[in-house]
Write a protein that holds these residues in place. Structure first.
Motif, PDB file in Angstrom:
ATOM      1  N   ALA A 181       3.617  20.716 -56.240  1.00 31.51           N
ATOM      2  CA  ALA A 181       2.154  20.612 -56.203  1.00 31.51           C
ATOM      3  C   ALA A 181       1.613  21.854 -55.504  1.00 31.51           C
ATOM      4  CB  ALA A 181       1.699  19.358 -55.472  1.00 31.51           C
ATOM      5  N   GLU A 182       0.457  22.343 -55.972  1.00 31.20           N
ATOM      6  CA  GLU A 182      -0.170  23.514 -55.347  1.00 31.20           C
ATOM      7  C   GLU A 182      -1.659  23.500 -55.657  1.00 31.20           C
ATOM      8  OE1 GLU A 182       0.600  28.324 -54.860  1.00 31.20           O
ATOM      9  OE2 GLU A 182       1.466  27.253 -56.568  1.00 31.20           O
ATOM     10  N   ASN A 183      -2.439  23.882 -54.668  1.00 30.10           N
ATOM     11  CA  ASN A 183      -3.878  23.988 -54.867  1.00 30.10           C
ATOM     12  C   ASN A 183      -4.439  24.910 -53.801  1.00 30.10           C
ATOM     13  OD1 ASN A 183      -6.514  23.529 -55.843  1.00 30.10           O
ATOM     14  ND2 ASN A 183      -6.084  21.364 -56.218  1.00 30.10           N
ATOM     15  N   GLU A 184      -5.685  25.318 -53.979  1.00 28.22           N
ATOM     16  CA  GLU A 184      -6.333  26.188 -53.010  1.00 28.22           C
ATOM     17  C   GLU A 184      -7.230  25.378 -52.093  1.00 28.22           C
ATOM     18  OE1 GLU A 184      -8.375  29.187 -55.235  1.00 28.22           O
ATOM     19  OE2 GLU A 184      -6.575  30.415 -55.448  1.00 28.22           O
ATOM     20  N   ILE A 185      -7.348  25.849 -50.856  1.00 25.90           N
ATOM     21  CA  ILE A 185      -8.154  25.157 -49.856  1.00 25.90           C
ATOM     22  C   ILE A 185      -9.604  25.044 -50.314  1.00 25.90           C
ATOM     23  CG2 ILE A 185      -9.023  25.343 -47.472  1.00 25.90           C
ATOM     24  CD1 ILE A 185      -6.248  26.536 -46.754  1.00 25.90           C
ATOM     25  N   ARG A 186     -10.067  25.978 -51.120  1.00 29.46           N
ATOM     26  CA  ARG A 186     -11.442  25.928 -51.627  1.00 29.46           C
ATOM     27  C   ARG A 186     -11.705  24.651 -52.429  1.00 29.46           C
ATOM     28  NH1 ARG A 186     -12.786  30.492 -53.447  1.00 29.46           N
ATOM     29  NH2 ARG A 186     -10.867  31.712 -53.544  1.00 29.46           N
ATOM     30  N   ASN A 187     -10.650  24.002 -52.921  1.00 25.55           N
ATOM     31  CA  ASN A 187     -10.809  22.799 -53.735  1.00 25.55           C
ATOM     32  C   ASN A 187     -10.730  21.510 -52.925  1.00 25.55           C
ATOM     33  OD1 ASN A 187     -11.117  24.226 -56.196  1.00 25.55           O
ATOM     34  ND2 ASN A 187      -8.903  24.552 -56.275  1.00 25.55           N
ATOM     35  N   MET A 188     -10.707  21.627 -51.600  1.00 26.90           N
ATOM     36  CA  MET A 188     -10.806  20.431 -50.768  1.00 26.90           C
ATOM     37  C   MET A 188     -12.193  19.810 -50.922  1.00 26.90           C
ATOM     38  SD  MET A 188      -9.044  21.385 -47.118  1.00 26.90           S
ATOM     39  CE  MET A 188      -7.270  21.580 -46.954  1.00 26.90           C
ATOM     40  N   LEU A 189     -12.241  18.496 -50.925  1.00 27.70           N
ATOM     41  CA  LEU A 189     -13.537  17.819 -50.924  1.00 27.70           C
ATOM     42  C   LEU A 189     -14.248  18.030 -49.597  1.00 27.70           C
ATOM     43  CD1 LEU A 189     -12.500  14.454 -52.614  1.00 27.70           C
ATOM     44  CD2 LEU A 189     -13.599  16.426 -53.678  1.00 27.70           C
ATOM     45  N   PHE A 190     -13.472  18.050 -48.506  1.00 25.58           N
ATOM     46  CA  PHE A 190     -14.015  18.248 -47.164  1.00 25.58           C
ATOM     47  C   PHE A 190     -13.211  19.359 -46.490  1.00 25.58           C
ATOM     48  CE2 PHE A 190     -14.266  13.764 -48.363  1.00 25.58           C
ATOM     49  CZ  PHE A 190     -15.648  13.611 -48.436  1.00 25.58           C
ATOM     50  N   PRO A 191     -13.789  20.539 -46.324  1.00 22.97           N
ATOM     51  CA  PRO A 191     -13.059  21.658 -45.726  1.00 22.97           C
ATOM     52  C   PRO A 191     -12.771  21.414 -44.253  1.00 22.97           C
ATOM     53  CG  PRO A 191     -15.353  22.235 -46.082  1.00 22.97           C
ATOM     54  CD  PRO A 191     -15.155  20.911 -46.727  1.00 22.97           C
ATOM     55  N   PRO A 192     -11.849  22.185 -43.667  1.00 22.98           N
ATOM     56  CA  PRO A 192     -11.449  21.948 -42.277  1.00 22.98           C
ATOM     57  C   PRO A 192     -12.610  21.872 -41.293  1.00 22.98           C
ATOM     58  CG  PRO A 192      -9.923  23.471 -43.305  1.00 22.98           C
ATOM     59  CD  PRO A 192     -11.011  23.230 -44.310  1.00 22.98           C
ATOM     60  N   ALA A 193     -13.588  22.771 -41.401  1.00 23.79           N
ATOM     61  CA  ALA A 193     -14.702  22.756 -40.446  1.00 23.79           C
ATOM     62  C   ALA A 193     -15.480  21.454 -40.534  1.00 23.79           C
ATOM     63  CB  ALA A 193     -15.622  23.948 -40.684  1.00 23.79           C
ATOM     64  N   GLU A 194     -15.677  20.953 -41.735  1.00 26.60           N
ATOM     65  CA  GLU A 194     -16.409  19.697 -41.895  1.00 26.60           C
ATOM     66  C   GLU A 194     -15.606  18.528 -41.333  1.00 26.60           C
ATOM     67  OE1 GLU A 194     -18.545  16.959 -45.370  1.00 26.60           O
ATOM     68  OE2 GLU A 194     -17.811  18.984 -45.843  1.00 26.60           O
ATOM     69  N   ILE A 195     -14.292  18.542 -41.524  1.00 29.92           N
ATOM     70  CA  ILE A 195     -13.438  17.471 -41.001  1.00 29.92           C
ATOM     71  C   ILE A 195     -13.542  17.408 -39.483  1.00 29.92           C
ATOM     72  CG2 ILE A 195     -11.033  16.797 -40.654  1.00 29.92           C
ATOM     73  CD1 ILE A 195     -10.513  17.901 -43.510  1.00 29.92           C
ATOM     74  N   VAL A 196     -13.439  18.571 -38.828  1.00 30.13           N
ATOM     75  CA  VAL A 196     -13.511  18.597 -37.364  1.00 30.13           C
ATOM     76  C   VAL A 196     -14.883  18.149 -36.882  1.00 30.13           C
ATOM     77  CG1 VAL A 196     -13.450  20.089 -35.326  1.00 30.13           C
ATOM     78  CG2 VAL A 196     -11.717  20.348 -37.119  1.00 30.13           C
TER      79      VAL A 196
END
Length: 273
Positions: free
Chosen positions: A211-226
């Motif tokens: 499996a592989e994907n780019e972080i840009r395709n996260m529904l919620f990026p790291p900053a939003e999660i924190v």
């Protein structure tokens, strides 16, 4: 990029592309990697070039976990739309978070020990980018998250998938067996802007990309999660947020699992029972 790590015997280290030096050779007043996390977040951590010791290549060192003990262990489920689709799940409208116990952690080389077949017959492994908190904070705007993050880790997360499929309320148990979280050996500390969006996260089993994907395709990026979780609770140095996987791969005894986060690092662990 700087790196915070510990030897297998627990000695704190600071590294870069030239190698690693004792943390005390750069920051004499710091005794542990945890002590260094606030400076990593603030961007005031010293450099290997200023150390009073010569750097040792990473290949000549044996590493333990980068922290003697981590804080809260958060995971985010279904954070890539494609992965949610693979599981026939609807996209969450907020981060689908869960917690794991500290006993789920193992060393950066594993091993991953599968539970007895009487408890689970299908375990999957998932590569993830993990955020390491560097400062105590509460109520942090997304634009300020970089000021409270110490760095990033690659991790291998595991799920007893057949347990979870019995009932979604079994999620905590399905994610919490011993050795079901393998952290990388070194916390990557950013020294300047890095386009996380353009980086890929990859799950490999026996050298094959599963499996592989780019972080840009996260529904919620790291900053939003924190920021989302900082609205609900106080976050502290050493807390982790595993930000979700691009996809899971079934694993069996004898397999070798590798999580690769582009520009951040990788971690590899064998699978046993």
């Amino acid at each position: 990029m700087k790196y915070l790590a510990r030897t297998a015997t627990g000695n704190p280290l600071l590294g870069d592309e030239t190698g690693y030096v004792p943390l005390g050779a750069v920051e004499p007043d710091l005794e542990t990697v945890r002590d260094a996390l606030p400076r990593a977040a603030a961007g005031t951590l010293g450099s290997v070039a200023s150390a009073t010791a010569d750097p040792v290549p990473a290949a000549d060192l044996s590493f333990g976990a980068p922290l003697a003990s981590f804080g809260k262990l958060w995971g985010i489920g279904l954070n890539y739309a494609e992965h949610a689709g693979d599981l026939d799940e609807e996209r969450p409208t907020e981060p689908a978070s869960f917690m794991k116990p500290s006993s789920a952690l193992t060393g950066p080389d594993g091993p991953i020990r599968l539970p007895p077949r009487s408890q689970s017959e299908r375990v999957t492994a998932e590569a993830e980018l993990t955020v390491v908190m560097g400062r105590t904070c509460r109520g942090v705007d997304e634009g300020e998250v970089s000021d409270v993050i110490a760095g990033f880790l690659p991790v291998i997360d595991m799920t007893a998938e057949d347990v979870l499929q019995q009932n979604p309320r079994f999620l905590t148990r399905a994610k919490s067996y011993d050795t079901f979280l393998v952290p990388g050996a070194a916390i990557a500390v950013l020294e300047g802007p890095l386009d996380l969006d353009g980086l890929s996260v990859r799950t490999e089993v026996n050298g094959e990309v599963r499996a592989e994907n780019e972080i840009r395709n996260m529904l919620f990026p790291p900053a939003e999660i924190v920021s989302f979780h900082a609205d609900a609770m106080t976050l502290e140095p050493g807390d982790l947020f595993s930000t979700g996987t691009p996809g899971a791969a079934p694993i069996a005894p004898g397999d070798e699992v590798r999580a690769v986060v582009e520009s951040i690092g990788s971690v590899t662990a064998p699978v046993t029972r």
